[in-house]
Motif scaffolding. Structure first.
Motif, short mmCIF file in Angstrom:
data_model
loop_
_atom_site.label_atom_id
_atom_site.label_comp_id
_atom_site.label_asym_id
_atom_site.label_seq_id
_atom_site.Cartn_x
_atom_site.Cartn_y
_atom_site.Cartn_z
N LEU A 314 0.91 -1.15 -0.20
CA LEU A 314 -0.07 0.10 0.11
C LEU A 314 0.79 1.24 0.15
N THR A 315 0.33 2.51 -0.60
CA THR A 315 1.30 3.70 -0.36
C THR A 315 1.21 4.03 0.58
N ALA A 316 2.40 5.07 1.07
CA ALA A 316 2.28 5.77 2.36
C ALA A 316 0.91 6.63 2.60
N GLU A 317 0.36 7.21 1.51
CA GLU A 317 -1.04 7.92 1.87
C GLU A 317 -2.10 6.85 2.39
N GLN A 318 -2.07 5.75 1.90
CA GLN A 318 -3.04 4.64 2.06
C GLN A 318 -3.01 4.04 3.45
N GLN A 319 -1.54 3.99 3.89
CA GLN A 319 -1.15 3.49 5.14
C GLN A 319 -1.66 4.36 6.42
N GLN A 320 -1.51 5.95 6.21
CA GLN A 320 -1.75 6.93 6.99
C GLN A 320 -3.32 7.26 7.16
N THR A 321 -4.26 6.74 6.24
CA THR A 321 -5.67 7.42 6.17
C THR A 321 -6.32 6.69 7.40
N PRO A 322 -6.93 7.62 8.13
CA PRO A 322 -7.67 7.37 9.13
C PRO A 322 -8.92 6.59 8.78
N LEU A 323 -9.24 5.33 9.66
CA LEU A 323 -10.30 4.22 9.29
C LEU A 323 -11.29 4.61 10.45
N ALA A 324 -11.10 5.26 11.40
CA ALA A 324 -11.92 5.34 12.57
C ALA A 324 -11.06 6.19 13.60
N SER A 325 -11.76 6.83 14.44
CA SER A 325 -11.26 8.18 15.29
C SER A 325 -12.12 8.57 16.46
N ILE A 326 -11.29 9.07 17.54
CA ILE A 326 -12.02 9.68 18.84
C ILE A 326 -11.55 11.14 18.58
N ASP A 327 -12.19 11.88 19.77
CA ASP A 327 -11.55 13.29 20.10
C ASP A 327 -11.46 14.11 18.99
N ASP A 328 -12.50 13.95 17.91
CA ASP A 328 -12.72 14.90 16.93
C ASP A 328 -11.29 14.61 15.83
N GLY A 329 -11.03 13.45 15.75
CA GLY A 329 -9.82 13.08 14.86
C GLY A 329 -8.65 13.21 15.47
N LYS A 330 -8.27 13.61 16.58
CA LYS A 330 -7.04 13.67 17.32
C LYS A 330 -6.44 12.28 17.46
N VAL A 331 -7.32 11.25 17.78
CA VAL A 331 -6.79 9.84 18.02
C VAL A 331 -7.51 9.07 16.86
N PHE A 332 -6.80 8.24 16.05
CA PHE A 332 -7.28 7.62 14.88
C PHE A 332 -6.57 6.16 14.75
N VAL A 333 -7.26 5.38 14.14
CA VAL A 333 -6.59 4.06 13.61
C VAL A 333 -6.51 3.94 12.07
N THR A 334 -5.35 3.22 11.71
CA THR A 334 -5.15 3.16 10.30
C THR A 334 -5.05 1.69 10.17
N ILE A 335 -4.82 1.51 8.61
CA ILE A 335 -5.04 0.08 8.32
C ILE A 335 -3.53 -0.70 8.87
N ARG A 336 -2.55 0.01 9.05
CA ARG A 336 -1.37 -0.44 9.76
C ARG A 336 -1.77 -1.03 10.95
N ASP A 337 -2.61 -0.32 11.80
CA ASP A 337 -2.96 -0.74 13.20
C ASP A 337 -3.97 -2.07 12.99
N VAL A 338 -4.63 -1.98 11.99
CA VAL A 338 -5.64 -3.25 11.98
C VAL A 338 -4.83 -4.35 11.39
N ILE A 339 -3.97 -4.28 10.52
CA ILE A 339 -3.17 -5.46 10.22
C ILE A 339 -2.36 -6.02 11.05
N THR A 340 -1.57 -5.10 11.97
CA THR A 340 -0.80 -5.62 12.93
C THR A 340 -1.52 -6.39 13.92
N GLN A 341 -2.94 -5.92 14.12
CA GLN A 341 -3.63 -6.74 14.90
C GLN A 341 -4.30 -7.94 14.38
N ALA A 342 -4.49 -7.93 13.21
CA ALA A 342 -5.16 -9.00 12.53
C ALA A 342 -3.87 -10.30 12.38
#
Length: 591
Positions: A314-342
């Motif tokens: 995946l591109t660097a941009e795709q890897q950093q794209t927010p998939l879910a967030s809290i605190d008005d977007g200040k804390v977010f989860v990316t595909i990197r986080d999801v794949i690491t957990q998967a």
């Protein structure tokens, strides 16, 4: 919000010198290790030892059967383990990243668990319920029943009427067990003889049966039969045969067990309350799923998720794209986080099956890694004594593993020169196995095998008899009846007996285990063990030397700890189990 992954919520419902003291009836402690440096004195209490021993010997009853010396030896092992932990802290492993991580992961988990228990579970289970359960828990009831299942053709009124008729027969003197054999439709009653058609359940305690059933049976006197009782399983007549008191632990010690038992019966309400609590916590933090981003990233990932490293595709941009967030977007989860957990649970392609599972994992990460721990911290549950103790125990376990690795395993890797020297000193251990060539007769008939053995001893030619009678198919260029060359580790019992036999000695007949065949043989040729070159056995030499080094290092390390740190083990440890009654033997009860 998806709920499939939230099943986990239910989990929180249902977690020197050896100085030996003089003999005492009931020791107040089991083992002690002195305070060293910043580490306080370690004391193993009788209750802690009972719990550990119950796991060591499968259950408390088995632990209570162990002789005094075995209990003392085990307590000394536990004290030695604590000395290793002390040594680990003294060597700085308490600040090792792995130890810090294990502490934090356990503290996060246990603090969240304490919060869910404190904010949900303990508020759903009242003190009156706990005390009522405890009072009932002192009593056991011996009970039988007759159950009629509810099906499409029967109404509640029909089944009640039928049970009233059956009850009338019992009240008029007909044996309840005979009526149960005729009418009972419950197939779950078992005893040690198999299915019990007379409906006998046996001795049971409060909390074991569904509410209407247990309320009825505990309100009956011995010999009484209930009116028809409806449960989720059907309609019942209940007969109580007897009641008895039993010894139980004090209320405060039983409290956790009782709360869990009551909560289990309220699990639907508990689940709904927990989900509402989590939804509220997520809402307070402005939780958001970025649907468009999830669709776009999943499309980019779909044809790559079966690759060894899908993230790198995946591109660097795709890897950093927010998939879910809290605190008005200040804390977010990316595909990197999801794949690491998967990847922690299996192949990415299996864990992330579609967009919905991608959403679920992203939501789970936000909840478990951020929202719930932050909530628990804000409510003070990170200071919960049980949570802190569990975290310290986790760090201690890791410190023990790290120092063990450093003191034993990391030092037990021989160099090439050391391995060659070890080989030279133990050359006889690395010779080839002897090999034997046999004349063998293999038969399915034991009598024929004995007859042929007698004929051979009387002088008949075994080679000719083998060619005529042996049922073993020959391999390679061997003539019929010739087996080998074989090593002692081949052909099971044959190889073992060949290693013990003399040249020309008739061995057998003996049964080949698991084959219902009989073998008799003579050794006609033997190849003696031959020396081998180092390169041919290099890996075995390294493995053998590593094992020997581990034993030497471990023994030296443990001896040094025993010499440097004072510890004590009490005597009379068998008395700790005086209150443990042996498990009752099952009895055939005809009711």
């Amino acid at each position: 919000m998806s709920r499939q992954w939230m099943v986990w919520i239910g989990v929180f419902v249902i977690a020197t010198t050896l100085g030996v003291l003089g003999c005492q009836q009931s020791p107040s402690w089991v083992a002690k290790v002195e305070a060293v440096g910043d580490i306080d004195e370690w004391v193993l209490s009788p209750d802690e030892f009972k719990d550990i021993a119950a796991r060591r010997w499968i259950n408390l009853e088995n632990a209570a059967k162990q002789p005094e010396q075995d209990l003392e030896d085990y307590a000394a092992e536990l004290a030695l383990h604590q000395m290793k932990v002390i040594d680990g802290y003294n060597k700085g492993y308490g600040q090792h990243p792995e130890a810090i991580q294990d502490y934090q992961v356990m503290l996060d988990r246990e603090a969240v668990k304490a919060m869910l228990n404190g904010e949900i579970l303990e508020k759903l289970v009242t003190e009156d319920e706990i005390k009522a359960f405890y009072n009932h828990d002192r009593e056991e009831v011996e009970v039988s029943h007759i159950m009629l299942k509810v099906d499409e053709d029967d109404t509640d009124k029909d089944l009640q009427k039928k049970l009233v008729m059956i009850r009338r027969e019992a009240m008029n003197g007909k044996d309840f067990s005979e009526l149960a054999q005729e009418y009972n439709e419950d197939e779950s009653t078992f005893n040690q003889y198999g299915k019990d058609p007379n409906g006998y359940i046996g001795w049971t305690q409060w909390g074991r049966m569904v509410d209407p059933f247990q309320e009825a049976m505990f309100n009956l006197k011995p010999g009484e039969i209930s009116e028809p009782v409806k449960t989720i399983y059907g309609w019942h007549l209940i007969k109580v045969h007897g009641k008895r008191q039993r010894e139980i632990e004090p209320l405060e010690k039983a409290r956790t067990r009782i709360i869990q038992a009551i909560a289990y019966r309220k699990q639907d309400t508990l689940q709904a309350t927990a989900m509402a609590f989590i939804d509220q916590a997520m809402s307070e933090r402005q939780f958001k799923l970025h649907e468009d981003n999830i669709t776009r990233i999943y499309a980019a990932l779909e044809d790559k998720k079966r690759k060894p490293d899908p993230l790198s595709l995946l591109t660097a941009e795709q890897q950093q794209t927010p998939l879910a967030s809290i605190d008005d977007g200040k804390v977010f989860v990316t595909i990197r986080d999801v794949i690491t957990q998967a990847q922690d649970v299996g192949p990415v392609s299996r864990a992330i099956r579609d967009e919905e599972t991608l959403k679920e994992i992203a939501e789970k990460i936000i909840q478990n890694d951020h929202v719930l721990p932050d909530k628990a911290k804000a409510l003070g549950y990170y200071e919960d004594p049980d949570a802190v103790k569990a975290a310290r125990d986790a760090r201690n376990r890791k410190v023990g593993q790290l120092v063990q690795r450093a003191m034993i395993y990391d030092r037990s890797k021989p160099s090439e020169d050391q391995a060659r020297e070890f080989f030279e000193q133990h050359k006889d251990d690395y010779k080839t196995d002897p090999r034997f060539t046999l004349i063998e007769i293999l038969l399915s008939d034991e009598n024929m095998a004995n007859e042929l053995a007698a004929r051979i001893r009387n002088g008949e030619n075994m080679r000719q008899l083998a060619a005529t009678y042996s049922e073993r198919k020959t391999t390679g260029n061997n003539e019929a009846g010739i087996l080998g060359p074989i090593r002692p580790t081949q052909y099971g019992t044959i190889g073992k007996k060949a290693a013990e036999a003399e040249m020309g000695e008739l061995v057998g007949p003996f049964e080949i285990q698991g084959q219902k065949k009989w073998s008799l043989f003579k050794i006609i040729a033997k190849e003696e063990p031959q020396p081998q070159e180092f390169e041919a056995v290099r890996q075995k030499v390294i493995g053998d030397m590593s094992m020997q080094l581990r034993k030497d290092f471990q023994s030296a390390w443990e001896d040094s700890l025993r010499g440097a740190i004072d510890y004590k083990v009490a005597r009379g440890l068998t008395h700790i189990f005086d209150d443990v009654k042996p498990a009752p033997e099952p009895e055939r009860v005809d009711k």
